[in-house]
Design an enzyme around this catalytic site. Structure first.
Site, PDB file in Angstrom:
ATOM      1  N   TYR A 119       8.755   4.108   2.773  1.00 23.83           N
ATOM      2  CA  TYR A 119       8.417   2.958   3.616  1.00 23.83           C
ATOM      3  C   TYR A 119       8.652   3.246   5.087  1.00 23.83           C
ATOM      4  O   TYR A 119       9.154   4.296   5.464  1.00 23.83           O
ATOM      5  CB  TYR A 119       9.221   1.719   3.172  1.00 23.83           C
ATOM      6  CG  TYR A 119       8.331   0.713   2.551  1.00 23.83           C
ATOM      7  CD1 TYR A 119       7.849  -0.351   3.286  1.00 23.83           C
ATOM      8  CD2 TYR A 119       7.894   0.870   1.252  1.00 23.83           C
ATOM      9  CE1 TYR A 119       6.984  -1.258   2.728  1.00 23.83           C
ATOM     10  CE2 TYR A 119       7.038  -0.028   0.691  1.00 23.83           C
ATOM     11  CZ  TYR A 119       6.590  -1.090   1.435  1.00 23.83           C
ATOM     12  OH  TYR A 119       5.726  -1.981   0.888  1.00 23.83           O
ATOM     13  N   ASP A 145      -2.510   8.509   3.589  1.00 22.64           N
ATOM     14  CA  ASP A 145      -3.773   8.028   4.160  1.00 22.64           C
ATOM     15  C   ASP A 145      -3.739   6.540   4.485  1.00 22.64           C
ATOM     16  O   ASP A 145      -4.773   5.889   4.574  1.00 22.64           O
ATOM     17  CB  ASP A 145      -4.944   8.335   3.215  1.00 22.64           C
ATOM     18  CG  ASP A 145      -4.761   7.712   1.829  1.00 22.64           C
ATOM     19  OD1 ASP A 145      -3.748   7.023   1.610  1.00 22.64           O
ATOM     20  OD2 ASP A 145      -5.636   7.943   0.966  1.00 22.64           O
ATOM     21  N   HIS A 239      -7.713   7.120  -1.607  1.00 24.48           N
ATOM     22  CA  HIS A 239      -7.019   5.855  -1.848  1.00 24.48           C
ATOM     23  C   HIS A 239      -7.881   4.890  -2.662  1.00 24.48           C
ATOM     24  O   HIS A 239      -7.878   3.690  -2.428  1.00 24.48           O
ATOM     25  CB  HIS A 239      -6.619   5.208  -0.514  1.00 24.48           C
ATOM     26  CG  HIS A 239      -5.353   4.402  -0.576  1.00 24.48           C
ATOM     27  ND1 HIS A 239      -4.175   4.838  -0.047  1.00 24.48           N
ATOM     28  CD2 HIS A 239      -5.088   3.177  -1.109  1.00 24.48           C
ATOM     29  CE1 HIS A 239      -3.239   3.926  -0.235  1.00 24.48           C
ATOM     30  NE2 HIS A 239      -3.769   2.905  -0.888  1.00 24.48           N
TER      31      HIS A 239
END
Length: 350
Positions: A119, A145, A239
């Site tokens: 994070y 990404d 993604h």
């Protein structure tokens, strides 16, 4: 839809029927025009087979090894967020299905249940990594990404909410007021780290002994850089077409990445895998294994843990048949010469 699904694609319609529109749109949607979303699947259709005949395929061995761990087939579960939106048991059901299928699951940091990945706050990242190590996780997969959230217009229209994220409770606030778009988008603005760069791989390596893979590589240049900074593996990924629209389908750039790393680290692929034939094509073009995302979630939404197991089982059965009909008794027998790409077909016509 009557009766049991006979292929993975049919689970999508079952999921659409089972889920509230907001949640189905979240799982199924892509960025902006959704060009890449369609291309991820359709690019596989443009690759054809060059099967070998008169090979003894009376015994087919699907098993392979990933980072030293043997799995039943080169099919793993990709990290995807918030499985409890699909089923009350969430990632717990998905993990049980992966274990029953003797394969690897990558748990997202945005999961509804427990922990992994990284994070924005480095202290939070360090805590997540340490928790992963303590709980027996075998690798860290860093998604590279998503410095910002892609524009997912269905989520904006639906004002997509963020449910409780157990990984980061008490570490990051998920309270967001965002009247103009999705609540998810507002949360991501505070949680994602636009400053993430190559030197952070070194920092991550300094706080863990776990191997680090990066997910989101699409170019030769980044593949080379990844090996230089010491990653243990690369996932060729866009993604799930949820970030930058008009990036190439992952299968179309797989070979570029494989050639760039030159065997220094294993290369994996996610995006668009819906058939065992897609798995075979990925192996032929150099992937060590594939990761599946949406099919797993659709199976989970439709039939819980059983649905996820069924999705993986279907892909394994189809891969086994494809290998037999192509003259490949084992995964290591699948080679580049077993497929023909669109570029090769066009070149042969000149």
């Amino acid at each position: 839809m009557e009766g049991e699904p006979v292929n993975v694609n049919e689970f999508q319609e079952l999921a659409r029927q089972a889920l509230p529109k907001m949640y189905y749109d979240y799982y199924s949607g892509g960025a902006e025009d959704q060009y890449t979303l369609k291309e991820n699947v359709e690019a596989f259709h443009r690759i054809t087979f060059r099967p070998r005949i008169l090979v003894d395929v009376s015994r087919i061995n699907l098993s392979t090894t990933v980072l030293g761990y043997k799995i039943s087939a080169p099919i793993m579960v990709a990290p995807s967020a918030m499985h409890k939106l699909a089923h009350p048991e969430g990632e717990i059901a998905t993990a049980r299905a992966a274990a029953a299928s003797n394969t690897i699951m990558v748990l997202s940091s945005m999961s509804s249940c427990t922990i992994e990945e990284v994070y924005k706050n480095r202290d939070v990242a360090a805590q997540l990594v340490q928790r992963a190590e303590r709980n027996g996780y075998k690798a860290i997969v860093l998604t590279v990404d998503a410095p910002m959230l892609g524009r997912r217009e269905a989520d904006i229209k639906n004002k997509m909410i963020v449910p409780p994220l157990k990984n980061i409770e008490g570490l990051v606030s998920t309270e967001v007021d965002n009247d103009e778009g999705s609540i998810l988008e507002g949360f991501a603005k505070g949680a994602l780290d636009a400053s993430l760069c190559w030197r952070d791989i070194g920092w991550l390596r300094s706080i863990t002994n776990l191997p680090i893979l990066i997910k989101g590589v699409l170019t030769r240049e980044d593949a080379i850089k990844a090996t230089e900074v010491g990653v243990a593996g690369i996932v060729v990924s866009n993604h799930g077409a949820r970030q930058l629209d008009y990036t190439p389908a992952t299968i179309t750039v797989l070979e570029e990445v494989v050639h760039a790393v030159g065997g220094k680290v294993p290369v994996f692929l996610d995006g668009g895998v819906r058939r065992g034939t897609d798995v075979f094509k990925s192996l032929a073009l150099g992937a060590q294994a594939v990761l599946i995302g949406r099919p797993v979630v659709y199976g989970l939404a439709a039939k819980g843990e059983y649905g996820v197991r069924k999705v993986i089982h279907m892909l394994k059965d189809e891969l086994e048949l494809t290998m037999a009909l192509s003259g490949c008794p084992s995964v290591k027998d699948v080679t580049r010469s077993h497929v023909r790409t669109e570029h090769e077909k066009m070149h042969s016509m000149l």
